[in-house]
Motif scaffolding. Structure first.
Motif, PDB file in Angstrom:
ATOM      1  N   ASP A  76       0.849  -1.187   0.000  1.00  0.00           N
ATOM      2  CA  ASP A  76       0.000   0.000   0.000  1.00  0.00           C
ATOM      3  C   ASP A  76       0.886   1.238   0.000  1.00  0.00           C
ATOM      4  O   ASP A  76       2.100   1.147  -0.190  1.00  0.00           O
ATOM      5  CB  ASP A  76      -0.966  -0.003   1.190  1.00  0.00           C
ATOM      6  CG  ASP A  76      -0.284   0.001   2.550  1.00  0.00           C
ATOM      7  OD1 ASP A  76      -0.966  -0.259   3.555  1.00  0.00           O
ATOM      8  OD2 ASP A  76       0.941   0.245   2.612  1.00  0.00           O
ATOM      9  N   ASN A  77       0.274   2.410   0.205  1.00  0.00           N
ATOM     10  CA  ASN A  77       1.030   3.666   0.314  1.00  0.00           C
ATOM     11  C   ASN A  77       1.915   3.902  -0.911  1.00  0.00           C
ATOM     12  O   ASN A  77       3.089   4.238  -0.779  1.00  0.00           O
ATOM     13  CB  ASN A  77       1.864   3.655   1.604  1.00  0.00           C
ATOM     14  CG  ASN A  77       2.196   5.037   2.101  1.00  0.00           C
ATOM     15  OD1 ASN A  77       1.481   6.004   1.855  1.00  0.00           O
ATOM     16  ND2 ASN A  77       3.297   5.150   2.826  1.00  0.00           N
ATOM     17  N   ASP A 147       0.454  10.901  -4.924  1.00  0.00           N
ATOM     18  CA  ASP A 147      -0.233   9.732  -4.382  1.00  0.00           C
ATOM     19  C   ASP A 147      -0.817   8.900  -5.517  1.00  0.00           C
ATOM     20  O   ASP A 147      -1.450   9.433  -6.433  1.00  0.00           O
ATOM     21  CB  ASP A 147      -1.371  10.164  -3.453  1.00  0.00           C
ATOM     22  CG  ASP A 147      -0.865  10.795  -2.168  1.00  0.00           C
ATOM     23  OD1 ASP A 147      -1.618  11.598  -1.576  1.00  0.00           O
ATOM     24  OD2 ASP A 147       0.273  10.497  -1.760  1.00  0.00           O
ATOM     25  N   THR A 149      -3.467   5.818  -6.115  1.00  0.00           N
ATOM     26  CA  THR A 149      -4.524   5.093  -5.419  1.00  0.00           C
ATOM     27  C   THR A 149      -4.651   3.665  -5.934  1.00  0.00           C
ATOM     28  O   THR A 149      -4.134   3.310  -6.993  1.00  0.00           O
ATOM     29  CB  THR A 149      -5.866   5.816  -5.580  1.00  0.00           C
ATOM     30  OG1 THR A 149      -6.143   5.953  -6.986  1.00  0.00           O
ATOM     31  CG2 THR A 149      -5.822   7.195  -4.936  1.00  0.00           C
ATOM     32  N   TYR A 191       6.668   2.290  -2.576  1.00  0.00           N
ATOM     33  CA  TYR A 191       5.533   1.665  -1.904  1.00  0.00           C
ATOM     34  C   TYR A 191       5.999   0.969  -0.642  1.00  0.00           C
ATOM     35  O   TYR A 191       7.185   0.707  -0.448  1.00  0.00           O
ATOM     36  CB  TYR A 191       4.826   0.658  -2.837  1.00  0.00           C
ATOM     37  CG  TYR A 191       5.720  -0.432  -3.372  1.00  0.00           C
ATOM     38  CD1 TYR A 191       6.385  -0.278  -4.588  1.00  0.00           C
ATOM     39  CD2 TYR A 191       5.900  -1.624  -2.666  1.00  0.00           C
ATOM     40  CE1 TYR A 191       7.214  -1.273  -5.079  1.00  0.00           C
ATOM     41  CE2 TYR A 191       6.725  -2.630  -3.152  1.00  0.00           C
ATOM     42  CZ  TYR A 191       7.374  -2.443  -4.372  1.00  0.00           C
ATOM     43  OH  TYR A 191       8.193  -3.425  -4.865  1.00  0.00           O
ATOM     44  N   ASP A 192       5.051   0.648   0.232  1.00  0.00           N
ATOM     45  CA  ASP A 192       5.316  -0.079   1.470  1.00  0.00           C
ATOM     46  C   ASP A 192       4.758  -1.489   1.335  1.00  0.00           C
ATOM     47  O   ASP A 192       3.632  -1.698   0.866  1.00  0.00           O
ATOM     48  CB  ASP A 192       4.667   0.612   2.672  1.00  0.00           C
ATOM     49  CG  ASP A 192       5.319   1.945   2.982  1.00  0.00           C
ATOM     50  OD1 ASP A 192       4.654   2.782   3.620  1.00  0.00           O
ATOM     51  OD2 ASP A 192       6.479   2.161   2.590  1.00  0.00           O
TER      52      ASP A 192
ATOM     53  N   LYS B 121       6.210  13.976   7.370  1.00  0.00           N
ATOM     54  CA  LYS B 121       5.464  14.031   6.122  1.00  0.00           C
ATOM     55  C   LYS B 121       6.315  14.678   5.030  1.00  0.00           C
ATOM     56  O   LYS B 121       6.995  15.672   5.268  1.00  0.00           O
ATOM     57  CB  LYS B 121       4.170  14.841   6.311  1.00  0.00           C
ATOM     58  CG  LYS B 121       3.229  14.730   5.115  1.00  0.00           C
ATOM     59  CD  LYS B 121       1.895  15.352   5.392  1.00  0.00           C
ATOM     60  CE  LYS B 121       0.934  15.302   4.231  1.00  0.00           C
ATOM     61  NZ  LYS B 121       1.377  14.745   2.988  1.00  0.00           N
ATOM     62  N   LEU B 129       3.494   5.952   7.033  1.00  0.00           N
ATOM     63  CA  LEU B 129       2.932   4.785   6.388  1.00  0.00           C
ATOM     64  C   LEU B 129       1.441   4.705   6.692  1.00  0.00           C
ATOM     65  O   LEU B 129       0.903   5.533   7.432  1.00  0.00           O
ATOM     66  CB  LEU B 129       3.651   3.518   6.842  1.00  0.00           C
ATOM     67  CG  LEU B 129       3.788   3.195   8.336  1.00  0.00           C
ATOM     68  CD1 LEU B 129       2.466   2.805   8.980  1.00  0.00           C
ATOM     69  CD2 LEU B 129       4.797   2.072   8.545  1.00  0.00           C
ATOM     70  N   GLU B 130       0.770   3.742   6.089  1.00  0.00           N
ATOM     71  CA  GLU B 130      -0.643   3.494   6.369  1.00  0.00           C
ATOM     72  C   GLU B 130      -0.702   2.286   7.307  1.00  0.00           C
ATOM     73  O   GLU B 130      -0.259   1.202   6.958  1.00  0.00           O
ATOM     74  CB  GLU B 130      -1.387   3.200   5.063  1.00  0.00           C
ATOM     75  CG  GLU B 130      -1.396   4.386   4.098  1.00  0.00           C
ATOM     76  CD  GLU B 130      -2.085   4.095   2.782  1.00  0.00           C
ATOM     77  OE1 GLU B 130      -1.949   4.905   1.842  1.00  0.00           O
ATOM     78  OE2 GLU B 130      -2.753   3.046   2.683  1.00  0.00           O
ATOM     79  N   LYS B 131      -1.204   2.502   8.514  1.00  0.00           N
ATOM     80  CA  LYS B 131      -1.180   1.430   9.496  1.00  0.00           C
ATOM     81  C   LYS B 131      -2.184   0.340   9.147  1.00  0.00           C
ATOM     82  O   LYS B 131      -3.282   0.595   8.679  1.00  0.00           O
ATOM     83  CB  LYS B 131      -1.487   1.980  10.901  1.00  0.00           C
ATOM     84  CG  LYS B 131      -0.384   2.891  11.437  1.00  0.00           C
ATOM     85  CD  LYS B 131      -0.653   3.279  12.873  1.00  0.00           C
ATOM     86  CE  LYS B 131       0.408   4.253  13.365  1.00  0.00           C
ATOM     87  NZ  LYS B 131       0.346   5.552  12.666  1.00  0.00           N
ATOM     88  N   GLU B 136      -2.991  -0.738  14.922  1.00  0.00           N
ATOM     89  CA  GLU B 136      -3.703   0.420  15.472  1.00  0.00           C
ATOM     90  C   GLU B 136      -3.800   0.310  16.978  1.00  0.00           C
ATOM     91  O   GLU B 136      -3.921  -0.779  17.534  1.00  0.00           O
ATOM     92  CB  GLU B 136      -5.086   0.525  14.846  1.00  0.00           C
ATOM     93  CG  GLU B 136      -5.056   0.842  13.351  1.00  0.00           C
ATOM     94  CD  GLU B 136      -6.413   0.780  12.703  1.00  0.00           C
ATOM     95  OE1 GLU B 136      -7.387   0.418  13.389  1.00  0.00           O
ATOM     96  OE2 GLU B 136      -6.511   1.084  11.499  1.00  0.00           O
TER      97      GLU B 136
END
Lengths: 194, 137
Positions: A76-77, A147, A149, A191-192, B121, B129-131, B136
């Motif tokens: 993601d990301n 970004d 998506t 990306y992650d 940022k 990152l996106e957790k 969480e």
């Protein structure tokens, strides 16, 4: 041990149904060529001409990141950026501001490249119904990323074949440009993964 | 340098991303969600070529593990991976106020490690990152 991913771009076919999903790692180097035609051939055919008093463009390309295999949980990301370097006077690569639908179930965001072979492609904001504005690609750098998506389930890539949404990129050439093949530039997806 | 992770549980048992046989051949790969976070006490990043840990994260109660492989993939086919491992936690800073704190270690391909106290940022490397849900608080 990790996902294997590759840069792809789609061409040919019809709106919503690309004829070819091209893995750029199978090409070149160089691995992508902007030209006045809609194909993946790396050659000197159908260059973008420099015509006095006119603006010419390449056919647009629908570019994305796609998982081709590996053992992993998810990606993601996703971000896109360039090396921030322009190709010089009168030459710009533009990226559409929208991310367009592209996933294993649908390529609804795809519209076939259009124009006159050997002359010019149709301008993306004018000709692509999914693009309302565009930005010079050099705007996006490692510290100012774009970004990207994902419209796969869960908004993640978690299986082989999963892909990001499209970004649409097009080269534009003014009559102030100089002729010749352009130097390679470095564009990057970040990306992650875990 | 290639790396893989290993989770250490409170009872001393462990779950490794890569399980090898006596010959050093990979026989199984475990996934990040397979980690039992209720029993987790340490998280190691292992240098693959020598099977030795180069970073160990010790987790205290309330600290949630975060881990990722942050990858840069350019259209020439070059790929760079930086591992991110660390933790985040919510702490009380007053009678009713809380604050999220983090410790993040970024492990670069040449083996050097950079430690930061939060995501930054728009930083080329330390961008947030996106957790995932298990991460969480």
């Amino acid at each position: 041990m990790a996902a294997t991913v590759a840069w792809f771009f789609d061409f040919g076919g019809s709106d919503g149904t690309p004829g070819t999903q091209q893995d750029v790692s199978a090409l070149g180097p160089p691995r992508m060529r902007f030209k006045t035609n809609d194909d993946a051939t790396i050659d000197n055919v159908d260059p973008v001409p420099i015509i006095s008093g006119q603006t010419k463009r390449s056919y647009w390309k629908h570019v994305y990141l796609r998982v081709t295999g590996g053992t992993f949980t998810q990606i993601d990301n996703v971000k896109f950026y360039t090396d921030g370097t322009s190709w010089g006077t009168g030459i710009s690569a533009y990226i559409g501001d929208e991310n367009l639908t592209n996933n294993q179930g649908s390529q609804a965001g795809y519209e076939v490249g259009d124009g006159t072979p050997g002359d010019t492609g149709v301008e993306m904001v004018t000709g692509h119904t999914g693009i309302t504005a565009r930005t010079d690609t050099t705007t996006y750098t490692s510290g100012a990323v774009r970004d990207i998506t994902i419209s796969e389930p869960g908004a993640i890539l978690d299986a082989s074949g999963d892909r990001t949404n499209y970004v649409v990129i097009q080269l534009e050439v003014l009559d102030t440009a100089s002729p010749g093949n352009l130097d390679d530039r470095t564009w990057t997806f970040r990306y992650d993964e875990i | 340098m290639g790396f893989y992770w290993r989770a250490i549980y409170k009872d001393g048992s462990q779950l490794s991303q890569i399980e090898k046989n006596e010959k050093g051949e990979t026989v199984k790969e475990n996934l990040y969600p397979d980690i039992d976070r209720s029993r987790l006490t340490e998280f190691h990043l292992i240098y693959s070529a020598r099977d030795i840990p180069i970073v160990k994260i010790h987790l205290r109660p309330g600290q949630k593990l975060i881990a990722r492989r942050r990858t840069w993939n350019d259209w020439h086919g070059n790929s760079t991976v930086v591992w991110l491992i660390g933790w985040h936690q919510t702490i009380k800073v007053g009678w009713w106020k809380k604050r999220n704190i983090q410790m993040l270690a970024f492990v670069f391909p040449d083996g050097h490690i950079e430690i930061v106290d939060r995501f930054y940022k728009d930083h080329p490397v330390f961008d947030p990152l996106e957790k995932m849900r298990p991460e969480e608080l």
